[in-house]
Design a protein around this motif. Structure first.
Motif, mmCIF file in Angstrom:
data_model
loop_
_atom_site.group_PDB
_atom_site.id
_atom_site.type_symbol
_atom_site.label_atom_id
_atom_site.label_comp_id
_atom_site.label_asym_id
_atom_site.label_seq_id
_atom_site.Cartn_x
_atom_site.Cartn_y
_atom_site.Cartn_z
ATOM 1 N N ILE A 12 0.865 -1.182 0.000
ATOM 2 C CA ILE A 12 0.000 0.000 0.000
ATOM 3 C C ILE A 12 0.903 1.235 0.000
ATOM 4 O O ILE A 12 1.882 1.288 0.774
ATOM 5 C CB ILE A 12 -0.916 0.053 1.247
ATOM 6 N N ILE A 13 0.579 2.214 -0.836
ATOM 7 C CA ILE A 13 1.336 3.471 -0.871
ATOM 8 C C ILE A 13 0.402 4.627 -0.535
ATOM 9 O O ILE A 13 -0.551 4.911 -1.264
ATOM 10 C CB ILE A 13 2.015 3.677 -2.244
ATOM 11 N N PHE A 14 0.686 5.269 0.599
ATOM 12 C CA PHE A 14 -0.086 6.448 1.050
ATOM 13 C C PHE A 14 0.587 7.718 0.524
ATOM 14 O O PHE A 14 1.815 7.806 0.517
ATOM 15 C CB PHE A 14 -0.046 6.573 2.588
ATOM 16 N N GLY A 15 -0.207 8.722 0.137
ATOM 17 C CA GLY A 15 0.315 10.096 0.041
ATOM 18 C C GLY A 15 0.729 10.629 -1.313
ATOM 19 O O GLY A 15 1.382 11.665 -1.376
ATOM 20 N N ALA A 16 0.347 9.951 -2.423
ATOM 21 C CA ALA A 16 0.672 10.522 -3.743
ATOM 22 C C ALA A 16 -0.389 11.562 -4.110
ATOM 23 O O ALA A 16 -1.530 11.221 -4.393
ATOM 24 C CB ALA A 16 0.738 9.421 -4.796
ATOM 25 N N LEU A 17 -0.021 12.827 -4.062
ATOM 26 C CA LEU A 17 -0.961 13.912 -4.331
ATOM 27 C C LEU A 17 -0.830 14.376 -5.774
ATOM 28 O O LEU A 17 -1.815 14.539 -6.489
ATOM 29 C CB LEU A 17 -0.657 15.082 -3.374
ATOM 30 N N ASP A 18 0.400 14.635 -6.199
ATOM 31 C CA ASP A 18 0.669 15.036 -7.584
ATOM 32 C C ASP A 18 2.055 14.521 -7.962
ATOM 33 O O ASP A 18 2.727 13.883 -7.147
ATOM 34 C CB ASP A 18 0.549 16.559 -7.747
ATOM 35 N N SER A 19 2.486 14.840 -9.187
ATOM 36 C CA SER A 19 3.717 14.206 -9.673
ATOM 37 C C SER A 19 4.962 14.672 -8.919
ATOM 38 O O SER A 19 6.031 14.083 -9.079
ATOM 39 C CB SER A 19 3.873 14.432 -11.175
ATOM 40 N N VAL A 38 -1.810 -0.933 -3.920
ATOM 41 C CA VAL A 38 -2.998 -0.078 -3.902
ATOM 42 C C VAL A 38 -2.519 1.322 -3.533
ATOM 43 O O VAL A 38 -1.671 1.489 -2.652
ATOM 44 C CB VAL A 38 -4.015 -0.612 -2.857
ATOM 45 N N LEU A 39 -3.063 2.329 -4.223
ATOM 46 C CA LEU A 39 -2.763 3.726 -3.893
ATOM 47 C C LEU A 39 -3.863 4.258 -2.993
ATOM 48 O O LEU A 39 -5.045 3.961 -3.209
ATOM 49 C CB LEU A 39 -2.745 4.573 -5.164
ATOM 50 N N THR A 40 -3.467 5.065 -2.007
ATOM 51 C CA THR A 40 -4.494 5.664 -1.156
ATOM 52 C C THR A 40 -4.118 7.087 -0.780
ATOM 53 O O THR A 40 -2.937 7.443 -0.728
ATOM 54 C CB THR A 40 -4.732 4.821 0.123
ATOM 55 N N ASN A 41 -5.157 7.887 -0.547
ATOM 56 C CA ASN A 41 -4.957 9.250 -0.057
ATOM 57 C C ASN A 41 -6.254 9.689 0.618
ATOM 58 O O ASN A 41 -7.265 8.989 0.540
ATOM 59 C CB ASN A 41 -4.589 10.195 -1.206
ATOM 60 N N ALA A 42 -6.194 10.835 1.297
ATOM 61 C CA ALA A 42 -7.392 11.358 1.957
ATOM 62 C C ALA A 42 -8.455 11.661 0.896
ATOM 63 O O ALA A 42 -8.109 12.141 -0.188
ATOM 64 C CB ALA A 42 -7.045 12.622 2.714
ATOM 65 N N PRO A 43 -9.736 11.385 1.215
ATOM 66 C CA PRO A 43 -10.788 11.628 0.223
ATOM 67 C C PRO A 43 -10.712 13.046 -0.362
ATOM 68 O O PRO A 43 -10.900 13.234 -1.566
ATOM 69 C CB PRO A 43 -12.073 11.424 1.032
ATOM 70 N N VAL A 44 -10.377 14.034 0.462
ATOM 71 C CA VAL A 44 -10.324 15.413 -0.027
ATOM 72 C C VAL A 44 -9.210 15.607 -1.067
ATOM 73 O O VAL A 44 -9.355 16.382 -2.017
ATOM 74 C CB VAL A 44 -10.236 16.420 1.154
ATOM 75 N N ALA A 45 -8.119 14.852 -0.913
ATOM 76 C CA ALA A 45 -7.006 14.970 -1.871
ATOM 77 C C ALA A 45 -7.348 14.356 -3.215
ATOM 78 O O ALA A 45 -6.746 14.669 -4.234
ATOM 79 C CB ALA A 45 -5.764 14.304 -1.289
ATOM 80 N N MET A 46 -8.344 13.454 -3.213
ATOM 81 C CA MET A 46 -8.755 12.777 -4.445
ATOM 82 C C MET A 46 -9.426 13.733 -5.414
ATOM 83 O O MET A 46 -9.481 13.484 -6.602
ATOM 84 C CB MET A 46 -9.788 11.690 -4.144
ATOM 85 N N ARG A 47 -9.968 14.807 -4.836
ATOM 86 C CA ARG A 47 -10.754 15.730 -5.673
ATOM 87 C C ARG A 47 -9.930 16.310 -6.813
ATOM 88 O O ARG A 47 -10.450 16.636 -7.850
ATOM 89 C CB ARG A 47 -11.351 16.846 -4.814
ATOM 90 N N MET A 48 -8.629 16.429 -6.584
ATOM 91 C CA MET A 48 -7.774 16.961 -7.648
ATOM 92 C C MET A 48 -7.719 16.001 -8.837
ATOM 93 O O MET A 48 -7.441 16.408 -9.963
ATOM 94 C CB MET A 48 -6.355 17.165 -7.125
#
Ligand code: NAD
Length: 271
Positions: A12-19, A38-48
């Motif tokens: 599992i990899i947490f924390g990929a927001l942008d490149s 599996v990639l994961t991040n906070a639901p709010v960060a997914m909006r991007m």
């Protein structure tokens, strides 16, 4: 270059927001080395929506999870094992956030509910992630868990603000939980202490341009990039580092052991 170091490994990899994110570069490198995740991040960060590009490129699924929510984490761990077809070999915690930093509130003038939120997101979330993995017995033997930290945990960088305390707490959690994970499951837990790196979280720190330039001049090998950090993490996920655990490992071009360099001295003398 790929060495197939992570062939057959799942995680599992947490924390990929942008490149620019360190986790983004790590996901790319882990993919190149044959790992699946599996990639994961906070639901709010997914909006991007940026993370979708990374998922497509690496053939990964995305499961949103707020790393402060035990319920989200349980769901994430359970579903990840289903998707990947078994227990996990590696987990990257690449999460950090301080509202005091974001809103320019000085260390001597904390708003404590912001401080508490920052601690929960940046440090206690690491305990929550590991406790969830531990209780679900989700890690394979000789698996590896890594979190990212910064040297302000040991030395004073005034503008790093309450994140310094969060990082000290994070590093302590790595050692304390690492003991139980090692003793009971043969799983290793380490933190990588990374050079200043131009990412969303990094650039948010007041005076970032100054301290990235200073660290560059101070370090005999120069600052470690996000890609350097990704490569180091790959080695820690691989079978080549099986008995490295409970460590805080500096990936910083030598900065942490320097007193002064010629380059810094020259600048100082000119002034
Ligand atoms: N950039 C630097 O200078 C630097 C230096 C040393 C260590 N680090 C550490 O590296 C890690 C990754 O940061 P980065 O520099 O790649 O920046 P980044 O902004 O790209 O990544 C930070 C991530 O944390 C995620 N996050 C925030 N709140 C969350 C929550 N509640 N649940 C789940 N995820 C959440 C964000 O969505 C983001 O993806 C952090 O721990 C950071 O402190 C960064």
């Amino acid at each position: 270059m790929s060495y197939n170091l992570l062939k057959g490994k799942r995680g599992i990899i947490f924390g990929a927001l942008d490149s620019n994110s360190i986790a983004w570069k790590t996901a790319e490198r882990v993919h190149e080395e044959g790992g699946t995740f599996v990639l994961t991040n906070a639901p709010v960060a997914m909006r991007m929506g940026e993370i979708n590009k990374l998922a497509e490129k690496t053939g990964s699924e995305i499961i949103p999870a707020d790393a402060t929510s035990e319920e989200d984490l349980q769901n994430l761990v359970e579903k990840s094992m289903e998707i990947l077809g078994g227990k996990l070999d590696f987990v990257l915690h690449s999460i950090g956030m301080s509202i005091n930093v974001r809103k320019g509130r000085a260390y001597t003038d904390q708003k404590y509910d912001w401080t508490q939120k920052g601690t929960d997101v940046s440090a206690m979330s690491f305990h929550k992630v590991m406790q969830t993995l531990y209780k679900a017995d989700a890690m394979n033997e000789w698996g590896s868990i890594v979190a990212l930290t910064y040297m302000a945990a040991q030395r004073v960088f005034p503008d790093y603000n309450d994140m310094a305390d969060n990082k000290a707490y994070l590093e302590s959690i790595a050692r304390s939980f690492g003991y139980f994970f090692g003793r009971d499951k043969n799983v290793r837990v380490n933190t990588i202490s990374q050079s200043p790196t131009p990412t969303t979280a990094g650039s948010g720190v007041k005076g970032f341009d100054g301290f990235i330039a200073y660290a560059e001049k101070m370090s005999p090998l120069g600052n470690a990039t996000a890609l350097d950090c990704a490569n180091y993490t790959v080695t820690l996920f691989s079978d080549l580092t099986k008995r490295v655990t409970l460590q805080n490992l500096f990936n910083d071009g030598g900065f942490s052991n320097m007193g002064v360099s010629d380059a810094v001295m020259d600048t100082f003398m000119k002034e």
